[in-house]
Design a protein around this motif. Sequence first.
Motif, PDB file in Angstrom:
ATOM      1  N   ARG A  87       6.583  36.603  47.745  1.00 45.82           N
ATOM      2  CA  ARG A  87       7.941  36.578  48.280  1.00 45.82           C
ATOM      3  C   ARG A  87       8.814  35.681  47.424  1.00 45.82           C
ATOM      4  O   ARG A  87       8.504  34.502  47.246  1.00 45.82           O
ATOM      5  CB  ARG A  87       7.923  36.055  49.715  1.00 45.82           C
ATOM      6  CG  ARG A  87       9.314  36.016  50.356  1.00 45.82           C
ATOM      7  CD  ARG A  87       9.224  35.443  51.752  1.00 45.82           C
ATOM      8  NE  ARG A  87      10.549  35.302  52.347  1.00 45.82           N
ATOM      9  CZ  ARG A  87      10.789  34.726  53.510  1.00 45.82           C
ATOM     10  NH1 ARG A  87       9.786  34.240  54.207  1.00 45.82           N
ATOM     11  NH2 ARG A  87      12.021  34.625  53.984  1.00 45.82           N
ATOM     12  N   PRO A  88       9.898  36.215  46.860  1.00 43.49           N
ATOM     13  CA  PRO A  88      10.749  35.380  45.999  1.00 43.49           C
ATOM     14  C   PRO A  88      11.672  34.487  46.821  1.00 43.49           C
ATOM     15  O   PRO A  88      12.088  34.843  47.919  1.00 43.49           O
ATOM     16  CB  PRO A  88      11.556  36.419  45.208  1.00 43.49           C
ATOM     17  CG  PRO A  88      11.653  37.585  46.138  1.00 43.49           C
ATOM     18  CD  PRO A  88      10.354  37.611  46.906  1.00 43.49           C
ATOM     19  N   TYR A  89      11.991  33.306  46.278  1.00 46.75           N
ATOM     20  CA  TYR A  89      12.954  32.393  46.879  1.00 46.75           C
ATOM     21  C   TYR A  89      13.986  32.019  45.821  1.00 46.75           C
ATOM     22  O   TYR A  89      13.682  31.988  44.630  1.00 46.75           O
ATOM     23  CB  TYR A  89      12.282  31.111  47.383  1.00 46.75           C
ATOM     24  CG  TYR A  89      11.370  31.322  48.572  1.00 46.75           C
ATOM     25  CD1 TYR A  89      11.900  31.455  49.853  1.00 46.75           C
ATOM     26  CD2 TYR A  89      10.001  31.384  48.413  1.00 46.75           C
ATOM     27  CE1 TYR A  89      11.074  31.638  50.950  1.00 46.75           C
ATOM     28  CE2 TYR A  89       9.162  31.573  49.509  1.00 46.75           C
ATOM     29  CZ  TYR A  89       9.704  31.700  50.772  1.00 46.75           C
ATOM     30  OH  TYR A  89       8.894  31.880  51.850  1.00 46.75           O
ATOM     31  N   LEU A  90      15.203  31.720  46.279  1.00 43.31           N
ATOM     32  CA  LEU A  90      16.248  31.283  45.376  1.00 43.31           C
ATOM     33  C   LEU A  90      15.962  29.860  44.928  1.00 43.31           C
ATOM     34  O   LEU A  90      15.697  28.985  45.741  1.00 43.31           O
ATOM     35  CB  LEU A  90      17.610  31.350  46.072  1.00 43.31           C
ATOM     36  CG  LEU A  90      18.818  30.874  45.274  1.00 43.31           C
ATOM     37  CD1 LEU A  90      19.065  31.807  44.092  1.00 43.31           C
ATOM     38  CD2 LEU A  90      20.046  30.797  46.150  1.00 43.31           C
ATOM     39  N   GLY A  91      15.966  29.616  43.658  1.00 36.25           N
ATOM     40  CA  GLY A  91      15.804  28.259  43.156  1.00 36.25           C
ATOM     41  C   GLY A  91      14.356  27.921  42.878  1.00 36.25           C
ATOM     42  O   GLY A  91      13.557  28.773  42.524  1.00 36.25           O
ATOM     43  N   ASP A  92      13.983  26.677  43.089  1.00 34.79           N
ATOM     44  CA  ASP A  92      12.668  26.180  42.664  1.00 34.79           C
ATOM     45  C   ASP A  92      12.044  25.305  43.744  1.00 34.79           C
ATOM     46  O   ASP A  92      12.012  24.091  43.606  1.00 34.79           O
ATOM     47  CB  ASP A  92      12.832  25.396  41.358  1.00 34.79           C
ATOM     48  CG  ASP A  92      11.510  24.915  40.804  1.00 34.79           C
ATOM     49  OD1 ASP A  92      10.474  25.524  41.147  1.00 34.79           O
ATOM     50  OD2 ASP A  92      11.512  23.930  40.053  1.00 34.79           O
ATOM     51  N   PRO A  93      11.487  25.878  44.861  1.00 32.36           N
ATOM     52  CA  PRO A  93      11.482  27.304  45.189  1.00 32.36           C
ATOM     53  C   PRO A  93      12.694  27.735  46.013  1.00 32.36           C
ATOM     54  O   PRO A  93      12.917  28.919  46.201  1.00 32.36           O
ATOM     55  CB  PRO A  93      10.204  27.437  46.031  1.00 32.36           C
ATOM     56  CG  PRO A  93      10.121  26.124  46.735  1.00 32.36           C
ATOM     57  CD  PRO A  93      10.667  25.097  45.776  1.00 32.36           C
ATOM     58  N   VAL A  94      13.481  26.789  46.536  1.00 32.77           N
ATOM     59  CA  VAL A  94      14.639  27.148  47.367  1.00 32.77           C
ATOM     60  C   VAL A  94      15.945  26.812  46.655  1.00 32.77           C
ATOM     61  O   VAL A  94      16.846  27.641  46.569  1.00 32.77           O
ATOM     62  CB  VAL A  94      14.580  26.411  48.724  1.00 32.77           C
ATOM     63  CG1 VAL A  94      15.773  26.795  49.590  1.00 32.77           C
ATOM     64  CG2 VAL A  94      13.271  26.721  49.450  1.00 32.77           C
ATOM     65  N   TRP A  95      16.029  25.596  46.106  1.00 33.18           N
ATOM     66  CA  TRP A  95      17.267  25.125  45.490  1.00 33.18           C
ATOM     67  C   TRP A  95      17.086  24.978  43.982  1.00 33.18           C
ATOM     68  O   TRP A  95      16.031  24.564  43.506  1.00 33.18           O
ATOM     69  CB  TRP A  95      17.674  23.767  46.057  1.00 33.18           C
ATOM     70  CG  TRP A  95      18.025  23.801  47.508  1.00 33.18           C
ATOM     71  CD1 TRP A  95      17.197  23.561  48.567  1.00 33.18           C
ATOM     72  CD2 TRP A  95      19.304  24.090  48.077  1.00 33.18           C
ATOM     73  NE1 TRP A  95      17.886  23.675  49.746  1.00 33.18           N
ATOM     74  CE2 TRP A  95      19.173  23.999  49.478  1.00 33.18           C
ATOM     75  CE3 TRP A  95      20.553  24.415  47.526  1.00 33.18           C
ATOM     76  CZ2 TRP A  95      20.245  24.219  50.343  1.00 33.18           C
ATOM     77  CZ3 TRP A  95      21.613  24.631  48.375  1.00 33.18           C
ATOM     78  CH2 TRP A  95      21.454  24.538  49.774  1.00 33.18           C
ATOM     79  N   HIS A  96      18.145  25.303  43.249  1.00 37.66           N
ATOM     80  CA  HIS A  96      18.180  25.026  41.817  1.00 37.66           C
ATOM     81  C   HIS A  96      18.164  23.507  41.630  1.00 37.66           C
ATOM     82  O   HIS A  96      18.753  22.765  42.426  1.00 37.66           O
ATOM     83  CB  HIS A  96      19.445  25.621  41.206  1.00 37.66           C
ATOM     84  CG  HIS A  96      19.538  25.475  39.722  1.00 37.66           C
ATOM     85  ND1 HIS A  96      20.007  24.322  39.130  1.00 37.66           N
ATOM     86  CD2 HIS A  96      19.208  26.322  38.721  1.00 37.66           C
ATOM     87  CE1 HIS A  96      19.984  24.468  37.822  1.00 37.66           C
ATOM     88  NE2 HIS A  96      19.503  25.666  37.545  1.00 37.66           N
ATOM     89  N   PRO A  97      17.475  22.990  40.590  1.00 40.41           N
ATOM     90  CA  PRO A  97      17.434  21.534  40.384  1.00 40.41           C
ATOM     91  C   PRO A  97      18.808  20.881  40.345  1.00 40.41           C
ATOM     92  O   PRO A  97      18.984  19.748  40.817  1.00 40.41           O
ATOM     93  CB  PRO A  97      16.715  21.393  39.039  1.00 40.41           C
ATOM     94  CG  PRO A  97      15.833  22.600  38.967  1.00 40.41           C
ATOM     95  CD  PRO A  97      16.621  23.711  39.628  1.00 40.41           C
ATOM     96  N   GLY A  98      19.804  21.578  39.797  1.00 44.41           N
ATOM     97  CA  GLY A  98      21.154  21.015  39.781  1.00 44.41           C
ATOM     98  C   GLY A  98      21.731  20.878  41.177  1.00 44.41           C
ATOM     99  O   GLY A  98      22.441  19.910  41.479  1.00 44.41           O
ATOM    100  N   CYS A  99      21.402  21.832  42.057  1.00 47.12           N
ATOM    101  CA  CYS A  99      21.878  21.756  43.438  1.00 47.12           C
ATOM    102  C   CYS A  99      21.193  20.619  44.183  1.00 47.12           C
ATOM    103  O   CYS A  99      21.804  19.979  45.033  1.00 47.12           O
ATOM    104  CB  CYS A  99      21.619  23.087  44.150  1.00 47.12           C
ATOM    105  SG  CYS A  99      22.497  24.489  43.438  1.00 47.12           S
ATOM    106  N   VAL A 100      19.925  20.381  43.861  1.00 42.17           N
ATOM    107  CA  VAL A 100      19.202  19.272  44.483  1.00 42.17           C
ATOM    108  C   VAL A 100      19.908  17.956  44.160  1.00 42.17           C
ATOM    109  O   VAL A 100      20.088  17.090  45.028  1.00 42.17           O
ATOM    110  CB  VAL A 100      17.735  19.228  44.006  1.00 42.17           C
ATOM    111  CG1 VAL A 100      17.047  17.947  44.475  1.00 42.17           C
ATOM    112  CG2 VAL A 100      16.976  20.456  44.509  1.00 42.17           C
ATOM    113  N   LYS A 101      20.327  17.779  42.913  1.00 39.53           N
ATOM    114  CA  LYS A 101      21.045  16.555  42.524  1.00 39.53           C
ATOM    115  C   LYS A 101      22.366  16.433  43.276  1.00 39.53           C
ATOM    116  O   LYS A 101      22.751  15.337  43.694  1.00 39.53           O
ATOM    117  CB  LYS A 101      21.301  16.562  41.015  1.00 39.53           C
ATOM    118  CG  LYS A 101      20.035  16.448  40.165  1.00 39.53           C
ATOM    119  CD  LYS A 101      20.382  16.463  38.678  1.00 39.53           C
ATOM    120  CE  LYS A 101      19.135  16.369  37.827  1.00 39.53           C
ATOM    121  NZ  LYS A 101      19.457  16.408  36.377  1.00 39.53           N
TER     122      LYS A 101
END
Length: 221
Positions: free
Chosen positions: A24-38
């Motif tokens: 099952r795919p998820y957006l980001g890594d696995p949910v949020w892009h690292p830039g969004c995490v910051k």
Amino acid sequence: MLAAWRIPLPYPAEPALPAPVTIRPYLGDPVWHPGCVKLIWAALDQLDDLASQAQAEVDGHRDAGARYGRTGITAKTHAGSPSPVSDTLDELYGDLVKVEDPWRQARGYRTRPQRARGGPARRASIAFLLDELDGILRDPWSVDFGLNVLAWHHRLSKLTKSDPPTRRSPIRCPRCSERQVSRTDDGYYQCQACEKLMSQAEHDRAHSEQADELDQEVHAS
């Protein structure tokens, strides 16, 4: 005659189709892009500074409008409240513990200590969520939490008409996309990577646009 010149196939029969993909795919890594995490981490880290600035404007009316059980970013304060700012900060605390309590339960931590609502309780909840943020943002249900944090940061920034005392802004630079935008002594914002200079209005517009873009990306997935 032509059949005699036919080139034989390298395999006796057509190869079987591969098994269907079950991951099952998820957006980001696995949910949020690292830039969004910051971006979320910076916004959450600044919430208490913004809340303290707002509370300083109504010091002396801290408990005047407090109500218990308030949750949700879009909830409205009571029209007759003598301190709408206190209502807003009480609402913020309700949203924080609405995430803290189930996360403690899911991780097997002890129940949240009983705290009187106010600055110390808010800071304790934010500190706990910051410590657990990496794990929280790996869970698919964290989409609403991350967007709520950004919405609260935007809401409190508008309420105080300023940024928190920390000079670092959570936005990406509109020119180079680096997250190295800081507030200068004269009230402007400047990217430390490309030196782009922005006014308060330009900064706030970029903040709002990037929050809207993130909201659209998450709900489009």
